[in-house]
Design a protein around this motif. Sequence first.
Motif, PDB file in Angstrom:
ATOM      1  N   TYR A 255      67.774 -27.371  32.832  1.00  0.00           N
ATOM      2  CA  TYR A 255      68.641 -28.542  32.974  1.00  0.00           C
ATOM      3  C   TYR A 255      68.096 -29.668  32.096  1.00  0.00           C
ATOM      4  CZ  TYR A 255      70.163 -25.771  36.919  1.00  0.00           C
ATOM      5  OH  TYR A 255      70.620 -24.741  37.695  1.00  0.00           O
TER       6      TYR A 255
ATOM      7  N   ASN B 123      69.404 -32.559  30.983  1.00  0.00           N
ATOM      8  CA  ASN B 123      69.937 -33.924  31.010  1.00  0.00           C
ATOM      9  C   ASN B 123      68.886 -34.972  31.339  1.00  0.00           C
ATOM     10  OD1 ASN B 123      72.436 -32.969  30.337  1.00  0.00           O
ATOM     11  ND2 ASN B 123      73.238 -32.984  32.417  1.00  0.00           N
ATOM     12  N   ALA B 124      67.915 -34.633  32.168  1.00  0.00           N
ATOM     13  CA  ALA B 124      66.851 -35.583  32.493  1.00  0.00           C
ATOM     14  C   ALA B 124      65.585 -35.302  31.699  1.00  0.00           C
ATOM     15  CB  ALA B 124      66.553 -35.543  33.990  1.00  0.00           C
TER      16      ALA B 124
ATOM     17  N   GLN C  66      63.208 -30.101  33.429  1.00  0.00           N
ATOM     18  CA  GLN C  66      62.880 -30.552  34.776  1.00  0.00           C
ATOM     19  C   GLN C  66      61.457 -30.220  35.202  1.00  0.00           C
ATOM     20  OE1 GLN C  66      64.965 -28.142  33.962  1.00  0.00           O
ATOM     21  NE2 GLN C  66      64.792 -26.370  35.325  1.00  0.00           N
TER      22      GLN C  66
ATOM     23  N   GLY D 252      60.330 -34.057  32.068  1.00  0.00           N
ATOM     24  CA  GLY D 252      61.187 -35.236  32.176  1.00  0.00           C
ATOM     25  C   GLY D 252      61.374 -35.901  30.832  1.00  0.00           C
ATOM     26  N   ARG D 253      61.607 -37.211  30.861  1.00  0.00           N
ATOM     27  CA  ARG D 253      61.714 -37.991  29.628  1.00  0.00           C
ATOM     28  C   ARG D 253      60.381 -37.946  28.888  1.00  0.00           C
ATOM     29  NH1 ARG D 253      67.223 -38.551  29.797  1.00  0.00           N
ATOM     30  NH2 ARG D 253      67.884 -39.459  31.783  1.00  0.00           N
TER      31      ARG D 253
ATOM     32  N   GLY E  89      58.637 -38.264  34.766  1.00  0.00           N
ATOM     33  CA  GLY E  89      59.386 -37.260  35.494  1.00  0.00           C
ATOM     34  C   GLY E  89      59.615 -37.631  36.944  1.00  0.00           C
ATOM     35  N   LEU E  90      60.205 -36.689  37.688  1.00  0.00           N
ATOM     36  CA  LEU E  90      60.532 -36.865  39.097  1.00  0.00           C
ATOM     37  C   LEU E  90      59.851 -35.783  39.909  1.00  0.00           C
ATOM     38  CD1 LEU E  90      64.355 -37.608  38.736  1.00  0.00           C
ATOM     39  CD2 LEU E  90      62.537 -39.265  39.203  1.00  0.00           C
TER      40      LEU E  90
ATOM     41  N   GLN F 287      59.041 -41.096  40.879  1.00  0.00           N
ATOM     42  CA  GLN F 287      58.670 -41.165  39.461  1.00  0.00           C
ATOM     43  C   GLN F 287      57.157 -41.051  39.271  1.00  0.00           C
ATOM     44  OE1 GLN F 287      60.167 -44.117  36.100  1.00  0.00           O
ATOM     45  NE2 GLN F 287      58.738 -45.164  37.448  1.00  0.00           N
TER      46      GLN F 287
ATOM     47  N   SER G 136      63.952 -43.451  39.370  1.00  0.00           N
ATOM     48  CA  SER G 136      64.431 -42.458  38.401  1.00  0.00           C
ATOM     49  C   SER G 136      64.386 -43.046  36.998  1.00  0.00           C
ATOM     50  CB  SER G 136      65.861 -42.037  38.744  1.00  0.00           C
ATOM     51  OG  SER G 136      66.336 -41.088  37.820  1.00  0.00           O
TER      52      SER G 136
ATOM     53  N   ALA H 257      65.101 -43.713  33.118  1.00  0.00           N
ATOM     54  CA  ALA H 257      66.135 -43.497  32.115  1.00  0.00           C
ATOM     55  C   ALA H 257      65.541 -43.422  30.719  1.00  0.00           C
ATOM     56  CB  ALA H 257      67.176 -44.615  32.166  1.00  0.00           C
TER      57      ALA H 257
ATOM     58  N   GLY I 166      64.504 -47.783  34.303  1.00  0.00           N
ATOM     59  CA  GLY I 166      65.365 -46.895  35.065  1.00  0.00           C
ATOM     60  C   GLY I 166      65.912 -47.598  36.286  1.00  0.00           C
TER      61      GLY I 166
END
Length: 436
Positions: A153, A155-156, A172, A194-195, A208-209, A244, A269, A271, A285
């Motif tokens: 995934y 997107n993040a 992820q 993550g980013r 990340g998360l 985060q 979260s 961004a 974020g």
Amino acid sequence: MPAALRLLVGCSLISFCCAAAAPSTTLAHLPNTTINAVKVDASGNIYVAGFQGTVGTPGSYDAFVAKLSPDGSKILYSTKFAGSKSDYVAALDIDSTGAAYVFGQTQSPDFPVTAGAFQTTMLGSSAPGFVAKVDAQGKVVYATLIGGGTDVYPNAGGLLVDAAGEAVVSAQDFVLKLDASGGKLLATMRGIGGRIATDDQGSIYVAGLDWPSTIPITQGAFQSTHQLNGCGGTLQLGIGCLYQYVTKLNANLTQIVYSTYVTGSWGASPAAISVDAQRNVVLAGTTNSPDYPTTSNAFEPFYIANAPSPPNTCFWVCLIPPPASGYITKLNATGTGLIYSTYLSGTQADTIAFAAVASSGIYLSGLARSPDFPGLEGFPSQCLPQTFETRLSLDGSSITAARMLPGSVLAYNPATGMLLAWTGADLISFDPAAPP
């Protein structure tokens, strides 16, 4: 004045003010297209990537990357990565030669991988990731699947390219590096993702998360623990919040330099993440945490969001987190403390979806729902929610006036000082220095 006429005049005025976004210029009209990522090269050429196909009919989605002239009037190339099912690009980067690299997801068992690719089959996954490179003329250099047998995934996550043409990709729960040919996996780090951003030494920074608490936190970290809460579901079956963290990896992805939480008890979260010349990390974020860590020297150190909770529709009591607020945080170079940290919201619920650090400040964009959103004084509440743009000073202590604009901000062009946004059919440029 008759009541009906007063109502008509009022509606007309509201329609006018709601439509009165800041001036923008349409660079390109791209129907049946969704743009998820934008980059600008040293010559001002604009690269866009996402998918082509009718929104709402996923089977028609074809991943693509295109290169536009600086004024957007010419499509210099448009390259598709199309299998028999849905494919899309989520992240994009370019190197010094003008080659473009993309990271996305495919559901196509016949996705067009190239000969010698690192991974050529789906290996049991129904939605692996893919990484591809096209040269400055749009010719495919390589296209490879990634992820092994697990779904990816993107997107993040994120993608960046180093000076050697090696692609660093994060999703992820992993970070990996491919060689310049796309045929060899140079390194991978599992359990973190993550980013991503990099510094002058090639170190990789990940925002990340985490849920549950599985991230290895290093000794001396700024924040080693956090409280657990439910952010969804019910008291009987709750859905945990996402917390985060920031992790710094060495360039070879073999060592964690530091790892720390930067979160509140209701999560946060990211961004965007970036690294300055001193290797401090800037995060931006959205958080639902009234106790997100802030500093007294920042623009808005206190949580003020107090939008009313939605009605309870659960048989048992719904778990509903506090209202959302944007945040911007600067973490020091060792991951042991904050240089500054601020909320950015009014008294309702506001979010941050984009951030870009420039010499003049940190450009921010997201969704404003609060009539008293900072810098937005005088904007009619009937016109909200709206996409906003504002700029935070580099020391985190002040902001400029906020401006409304259509679409979603995706990039900052340092050569022109313009923001680039996607409206759903048009790529537009917007001057953040225009009068509010």
